[in-house]
Design a protein around this motif. Structure first.
Motif, short mmCIF file in Angstrom:
data_model
loop_
_atom_site.label_atom_id
_atom_site.label_comp_id
_atom_site.label_asym_id
_atom_site.label_seq_id
_atom_site.Cartn_x
_atom_site.Cartn_y
_atom_site.Cartn_z
N GLY A 81 36.37 39.18 42.93
CA GLY A 81 36.08 38.33 41.83
C GLY A 81 36.74 37.18 41.73
N MET A 82 37.40 36.75 40.84
CA MET A 82 37.87 35.08 40.63
C MET A 82 39.34 34.96 41.45
SD MET A 82 36.91 34.23 36.93
CE MET A 82 37.31 32.51 36.95
N SER A 83 39.30 34.22 42.55
CA SER A 83 40.42 34.26 43.16
C SER A 83 41.95 33.50 42.38
CB SER A 83 40.42 33.19 44.53
OG SER A 83 39.84 32.02 44.14
N PRO A 84 41.67 32.58 41.48
CA PRO A 84 42.66 32.17 40.75
C PRO A 84 43.39 33.27 39.76
CG PRO A 84 40.76 30.51 40.57
CD PRO A 84 40.54 31.96 41.37
N ASP A 85 42.46 34.07 39.48
CA ASP A 85 43.03 35.31 38.26
C ASP A 85 43.62 36.19 39.37
OD1 ASP A 85 41.50 33.92 36.59
OD2 ASP A 85 40.42 35.52 35.99
N TYR A 133 40.76 39.18 32.71
CA TYR A 133 41.01 38.74 34.05
C TYR A 133 39.54 39.00 34.71
CZ TYR A 133 46.05 38.20 33.40
OH TYR A 133 47.07 37.60 32.97
N GLY A 134 39.19 38.21 35.54
CA GLY A 134 37.65 38.25 36.35
C GLY A 134 37.92 38.73 37.65
N VAL A 135 38.85 39.86 37.81
CA VAL A 135 38.74 40.71 38.99
C VAL A 135 39.07 42.14 38.84
CG1 VAL A 135 40.00 38.67 40.15
CG2 VAL A 135 41.49 40.22 38.88
N SER A 136 38.57 42.68 39.89
CA SER A 136 39.04 44.18 40.15
C SER A 136 39.97 44.32 41.45
CB SER A 136 37.76 45.04 40.32
OG SER A 136 37.22 45.39 39.21
#
Length: 255
Positions: A81-85, A133-136
């Protein structure tokens, strides 16, 4: 009324659509599905987590970016997903682990830390003015209460324990491949090779020590487990999670 894309409800995090969905969470899962593939495999004597490591340009110096990260001596993470998150969640996880150590004199169990992360991610689905949050995450660790554990945390704040799992753009094919290859008697060495084969299935380009990251959890011997019970207040326990060096990854790829 809501259309298949979510309609007006897709702009609201805290409002359920008529079909009972929080559409922003589905959008967050779409961000995860467009991210790099990551996976985790639980073995009889440890756990392996692995992911692709790609950059948008050959000019990017990716030496400071990590997709497999150490939280504390017994727990590590990998994400899609999104690395900043991920960076924000990793910082929260490390602070939580250190706070736990200062209070109890030991690092948290894998489940406790996973639940902390899941609570943080769930809280971002129930407040106005924020987004999920755009991550798993795949959380791998060892503790003397539950042994080796592998958990997955999704943007909704849900988490489950897995024997093997995958996230990212090649998730479906990776899970299908793992279902065919996995068995309850798999060793850590075989799990590492299976992880490499799984990543290779959907990898674009050449698989090298520069394009993947691997972390492993090793189960301590009985003597090492006994020694953990006598770790002093100011002593750090022997790590059970570590990242493989590029040289080690290169050796596995050569086999």
């Amino acid at each position: 009324m809501a259309n298949p894309g979510g309609g007006a409800y897709s702009f609201s995090l805290t409002t359920f659509s008529p079909s009972g969905k929080l559409v922003q969470i589905e959008h967050a899962l779409a961000a995860v599905s467009s991210g790099t593939t990551s996976l985790g495999i639980k073995a009889t004597n440890g756990i392996v987590i692995a992911t692709e490591k790609k950059t948008s340009s050959l000019l990017v110096d990716d030496s400071i970016h990590e997709r497999v990260a150490v939280v504390c001596p017994n727990i590590g993470l990998v994400y899609s997903g999104m690395s900043p998150d991920f960076r924000v969640l990793l910082s929260k996880a490390r602070k939580s682990a250190q706070a736990y150590w200062k209070i109890y004199g030991e690092y948290p169990t894998t489940r406790v830390l996973t639940q902390e992360l899941a609570t943080v991610m769930q809280s971002a689905t129930q407040s106005g003015g924020v987004r999920p949050y755009g991550v798993s995450l795949l959380v791998a660790g060892w503790d003397r209460h539950r042994g080796a554990s592998l958990f997955q945390v999704d943007p909704s704040g849900s988490f489950w324990a897995w024997k093997a799992s995958a996230n990212g753009k090649n998730m479906v094919n990776a899970k299908t491949f793992l279902e065919k290859r996995y068995n309850d008697e798999i060793s850590l060495e075989d799990a590492i090779h299976t992880a490499l084969l799984t990543l290779k299935e959907g990898f674009e380009g050449q698989l090298t020590e520069k394009t993947i990251e691997i972390g492993i959890v090793t189960v301590p011997t009985l003597e090492e487990q006994a020694a953990l019970l006598h770790v002093g207040a100011n002593e750090r326990p022997t790590p059970t999670f570590r990242k493989l060096s590029e040289e080690e990854v290169k050796d596995y790829l050569a086999l």
